[in-house]
Design a protein around this motif. Structure first.
Motif, PDB file in Angstrom:
ATOM      1  N   GLU A  77       7.764  -5.313  -6.341  1.00 29.99           N
ATOM      2  CA  GLU A  77       6.309  -5.313  -6.168  1.00 29.99           C
ATOM      3  C   GLU A  77       5.864  -6.404  -5.186  1.00 29.99           C
ATOM      4  O   GLU A  77       4.854  -6.270  -4.504  1.00 29.99           O
ATOM      5  CB  GLU A  77       5.609  -5.536  -7.520  1.00 29.99           C
ATOM      6  N   GLU A  78       6.604  -7.516  -5.119  1.00 26.19           N
ATOM      7  CA  GLU A  78       6.213  -8.631  -4.254  1.00 26.19           C
ATOM      8  C   GLU A  78       6.556  -8.393  -2.786  1.00 26.19           C
ATOM      9  O   GLU A  78       5.875  -8.906  -1.902  1.00 26.19           O
ATOM     10  CB  GLU A  78       6.902  -9.923  -4.721  1.00 26.19           C
ATOM     11  N   ARG A  81       3.779  -6.912  -0.584  1.00 31.06           N
ATOM     12  CA  ARG A  81       2.689  -7.883  -0.442  1.00 31.06           C
ATOM     13  C   ARG A  81       3.050  -8.961   0.575  1.00 31.06           C
ATOM     14  O   ARG A  81       2.201  -9.389   1.368  1.00 31.06           O
ATOM     15  CB  ARG A  81       2.369  -8.510  -1.808  1.00 31.06           C
ATOM     16  N   GLU A  84       2.788  -7.430   4.085  1.00 27.40           N
ATOM     17  CA  GLU A  84       1.396  -7.270   4.489  1.00 27.40           C
ATOM     18  C   GLU A  84       0.785  -8.593   4.944  1.00 27.40           C
ATOM     19  O   GLU A  84      -0.065  -8.620   5.830  1.00 27.40           O
ATOM     20  CB  GLU A  84       0.574  -6.709   3.328  1.00 27.40           C
TER      21      GLU A  84
END
Length: 91
Positions: A77-78, A81, A84
């Motif tokens: 999930e990290e 991020r 981005e």
């Protein structure tokens, strides 16, 4: 003992980042390992710039200590991020 060992020990006691902040123990250790590799290269018989690697003359307490921390791995999930948040030229 090498004539440079005291200078190297002093440098690593006072090593800081480019912003003047102390380096973390892990970063200090990485810098020391790279520096020691460079000294080994310079002391290689074919190169002959130094008689021997002066880092080997440092006592255990004069060398940056290895870190006991395990590296942290990003979760699935990290990762998106992080990507981005990166500048386009970093990708």
């Amino acid at each position: 003992m090498s004539e440079y060992a005291d200078d190297i020990a002093k440098y690593f006691r006072n090593i800081t980042s480019t912003r003047g902040l102390p380096l973390s123990p892990g970063s200090s250790r990485v810098v020391f390992m790279v520096f020691s590799d460079i000294m080994t290269y310079a002391a290689n018989r074919r190169r002959g710039f130094l008689e021997r690697n002066p880092c080997v003359d440092l006592e255990q307490g004069e060398r940056p200590a290895p870190s006991n921390l395990s590296p942290r791995v990003l979760t699935p999930e990290e990762t998106p991020r992080l990507l981005e948040a990166c500048q386009p030229e970093w990708l």
